[in-house]
Design an enzyme around this catalytic site. Structure first.
Site, mmCIF file in Angstrom:
data_model
loop_
_atom_site.group_PDB
_atom_site.id
_atom_site.type_symbol
_atom_site.label_atom_id
_atom_site.label_comp_id
_atom_site.label_asym_id
_atom_site.label_seq_id
_atom_site.Cartn_x
_atom_site.Cartn_y
_atom_site.Cartn_z
ATOM 1 C CG HIS A 1 -2.753 -0.720 -7.129
ATOM 2 N ND1 HIS A 1 -3.197 -0.005 -6.039
ATOM 3 C CD2 HIS A 1 -2.764 -2.021 -6.728
ATOM 4 C CE1 HIS A 1 -3.469 -0.826 -5.039
ATOM 5 N NE2 HIS A 1 -3.211 -2.060 -5.438
ATOM 6 N NE ARG B 1 -4.284 -1.349 0.040
ATOM 7 C CZ ARG B 1 -4.424 -2.404 -0.759
ATOM 8 N NH1 ARG B 1 -3.426 -2.737 -1.565
ATOM 9 N NH2 ARG B 1 -5.538 -3.107 -0.762
ATOM 10 C CD GLU C 1 -2.524 3.362 -5.768
ATOM 11 O OE1 GLU C 1 -3.542 2.707 -6.125
ATOM 12 O OE2 GLU C 1 -1.579 2.851 -5.155
#
Length: 324
Positions: free
Chosen positions: A284, A236, A265
């Site tokens: 991601h 994370r 993000e």
């Protein structure tokens, strides 16, 4: 009796697969596209179940707003966007999918590490710009004999430890929730946090995001690492203090970073980290393969269907074991 399941995740999972499983279990599916707290509250007012991605907020306010909600399904491993304490107080079961992408994320972490260790992205850019010079990427170091430090030792880190064995690296790990005897099975040495920082050449982050891990790697931690250390984060974004990471790179306190996750993000296009040649970034995507996407869809839908029908789920979240 027909149940209502709200689906707030149409990107990382297959809503058609989910709908087939849920409708087969006697549920009606409602898709929620707006991922705000107020929108979720309105959607779950009379819903039995909720399936969410990593950016859908499942706050105490959301959970307390519904008198019908029985289960929250997190389509993924991490549950940092779900208030687990509030869910427990409301008697709401939380399920997740802890094993659907262990191979994918561990492989992606290794890919980022290799890309940084061999400076592959820089060489690629230089060649395409017309420069053919092996010296552009200096200095590079032999990986054999170096030390990989793992922050967290859950399923992904264990897969990574097995994969790097062929590279001849020593592997050490910090995880207060895993015993040394368990790490021994993977030829990994359990160490304390400070020893991890002092000994590692490469860091791969695998801790979930909770208050105890937010900003876990910041100015002091980077200062303790060797100047040629490489930092890889596929966990994370907020576990790594991005401002401190940037400062450490600028000061030469660490060598390079490979990031699949960021504090924000998608990132601001003007984020200075994105302009650096010593940083490799992916969007991601470490979790993704066609197979993991399929498994994710089936698992979370099956568990949510089980709970709304009064059955036991396969993967309930254990609030007492947040790191595993």
């Amino acid at each position: 009796m027909e149940h209502t399941i709200v689906l707030s995740d149409t990107k990382t999972i297959d809503p058609r697969t989910q709908s087939e499983i849920l409708e087969g279990a006697g549920a009606r599916v409602e898709v929620l596209d707006e991922k705000t707290e107020d929108a979720v509250i309105e959607a779950v007012s009379d819903a039995d179940g909720l399936i969410v991605d990593s950016i859908t907020p499942v706050t105490a306010r959301v959970l307390e707003s519904s008198e019908t909600l029985k289960v929250v399904g997190r389509a993924g491993i991490g549950v940092d966007n779900v208030d687990l304490i509030a869910a427990a107080e409301q008697g709401i079961t939380v399920v997740h999918v802890p094993d659907y992408c262990l191979d994918e994320v561990s492989t992606h972490a290794l890919s980022l590490l290799l890309a940084c260790a061999r400076n592959v992205p820089l060489h690629d850019r230089r060649v395409k710009e017309g420069t053919w010079d092996w010296r552009e990427g200096r200095p590079l170091h032999r990986m054999r004999g170096r030390t990989l430090g793992l922050a967290g030792f859950g399923g992904i880190a264990r897969r990574l430890a097995a994969k790097v064995r062929a590279y001849g690296m020593e592997v050490i790990a910090y995880d207060p929730h895993v015993k040394a005897t368990e790490m021994d099975h993977y030829a990994v040495e359990k160490v304390g946090f400070e020893e991890l920082l002092d000994r590692l050449d490469y860091l791969s982050v695998h801790t979930p995001l909770f208050e105890e891990s937010r900003g876990m790697f910041s100015t002091g931690e980077f200062e303790r690492m060797s100047d040629d250390a490489i930092v890889v984060n596929t966990a994370r974004g907020p576990v790594v203090d991005q401002d401190a990471l940037l400062a450490a790179l600028e000061a030469g306190e660490i060598a390079r970073a490979g990031l699949d996750v960021l504090e924000s993000e998608p990132p601001d296009p003007e984020d200075p980290l994105l302009a650096r040649e010593d940083v490799v970034v992916s969007p991601h995507t470490a979790w993704y393969s066609e197979e993991s996407r399929r498994d994710l869809s089936r698992s979370v839908a099956s568990d949510v269907a089980a709970v709304v029908n009064g059955e036991s789920p396969t993967n309930p979240v254990d609030i007492e074991l947040p790191w595993v």
